[in-house]
Design a protein around this motif. Structure first.
Motif, PDB file in Angstrom:
ATOM      1  N   ARG A  67       0.699  -1.335   0.048  1.00 26.45           N
ATOM      2  CA  ARG A  67      -0.092   0.069  -0.126  1.00 26.45           C
ATOM      3  C   ARG A  67       0.723   1.226  -0.129  1.00 26.45           C
ATOM      4  NH1 ARG A  67      -5.082   1.415   0.410  1.00 26.45           N
ATOM      5  NH2 ARG A  67      -5.798  -0.323   1.245  1.00 26.45           N
ATOM      6  N   ALA A  68       1.889   1.099   0.758  1.00 23.20           N
ATOM      7  CA  ALA A  68       2.781   2.333   0.932  1.00 23.20           C
ATOM      8  C   ALA A  68       3.469   2.697  -0.507  1.00 23.20           C
ATOM      9  CB  ALA A  68       3.876   2.308   2.107  1.00 23.20           C
ATOM     10  N   ALA A  69       3.990   1.433  -1.300  1.00 26.52           N
ATOM     11  CA  ALA A  69       4.676   1.722  -2.453  1.00 26.52           C
ATOM     12  C   ALA A  69       3.344   2.260  -3.675  1.00 26.52           C
ATOM     13  CB  ALA A  69       4.925   0.257  -3.078  1.00 26.52           C
ATOM     14  N   ALA A  70       2.299   1.795  -3.585  1.00 22.84           N
ATOM     15  CA  ALA A  70       1.318   2.391  -4.278  1.00 22.84           C
ATOM     16  C   ALA A  70       1.012   3.717  -4.084  1.00 22.84           C
ATOM     17  CB  ALA A  70       0.002   1.461  -3.911  1.00 22.84           C
ATOM     18  N   GLU A  71       1.104   4.293  -2.985  1.00 24.20           N
ATOM     19  CA  GLU A  71       0.687   5.706  -2.486  1.00 24.20           C
ATOM     20  C   GLU A  71       1.860   6.578  -3.273  1.00 24.20           C
ATOM     21  OE1 GLU A  71       0.132   6.169   1.588  1.00 24.20           O
ATOM     22  OE2 GLU A  71      -1.622   4.983   1.465  1.00 24.20           O
ATOM     23  N   GLN A  72       2.996   5.995  -3.166  1.00 27.10           N
ATOM     24  CA  GLN A  72       4.151   6.882  -3.788  1.00 27.10           C
ATOM     25  C   GLN A  72       4.187   6.796  -5.348  1.00 27.10           C
ATOM     26  OE1 GLN A  72       7.682   5.386  -1.955  1.00 27.10           O
ATOM     27  NE2 GLN A  72       7.402   6.314  -0.083  1.00 27.10           N
ATOM     28  N   VAL A  73       3.919   5.612  -5.991  1.00 22.40           N
ATOM     29  CA  VAL A  73       4.007   5.542  -7.384  1.00 22.40           C
ATOM     30  C   VAL A  73       2.950   5.482  -8.387  1.00 22.40           C
ATOM     31  CG1 VAL A  73       6.368   4.316  -6.958  1.00 22.40           C
ATOM     32  CG2 VAL A  73       4.104   2.919  -7.384  1.00 22.40           C
TER      33      VAL A  73
END
Length: 161
Positions: A67-73
């Protein structure tokens, strides 16, 4: 009369050449850096490939990492579609003890400007369920739209092909 005729002919030729030069300068194909700038291609391919590997990899015991990766990219339409997929995955994954690892196999840039890129990407995703030791591999072909955000690229469109 010969001098006047020659002067008129030269003026016509100059006008035609000037018009062709102007039309070539306005050619939108010249804005496509994918045809001209190999370093820029490599940069966007690297960022998009890394981003896709992060958001399409998943561990049921650590969903917050994905989820954190998705929020960034991810942003825009890509983010909305991913949220739908992620919600479904979060419901099923803990019961199945599901893990997934994604890897971009091949990526190519179709169009590239200073602020936007369109890529064709081939992704392999390996998934496994610990409860029954079942593993599968799936492949996907995606059309990716990325837009520059500061000094990096953010994926704004994900379209399965």
């Amino acid at each position: 009369w010969l001098v006047i005729g020659l002067a008129v002919a030269l003026l016509v030729i100059a006008a035609v050449l000037a018009w062709q030069t102007h039309s070539l300068q306005d050619d939108s194909a010249l804005e496509n850096r994918a045809l001209l700038d190999e370093k820029a291609q490599e940069g966007v391919i690297t960022v998009v490939s890394r981003s896709l590997a992060q958001v399409f990899s998943y561990d049921y015991s650590q969903p917050e990492v994905t989820r954190a990766a998705a929020e960034q990219v991810l942003d825009g339409q890509a983010r909305e579609e991913y949220e739908t997929l992620f919600a479904s995955l979060q419901e099923r994954a803990p019961n199945q003890k599901l893990t997934m690892a994604a890897q971009v196999q091949v990526a190519g840039v179709q169009e590239l400007t200073d602020s936007k890129a369109t890529l064709l990407v081939f992704v392999d995703q390996r998934s496994s369920r610990k409860q029954d030791n079942e593993a599968t591999v799936s492949a996907a072909q995606l059309s990716i739209t990325a837009e520059r955000s500061g000094d990096t690229w953010v994926i704004t469109g994900l379209k399965p092909l």
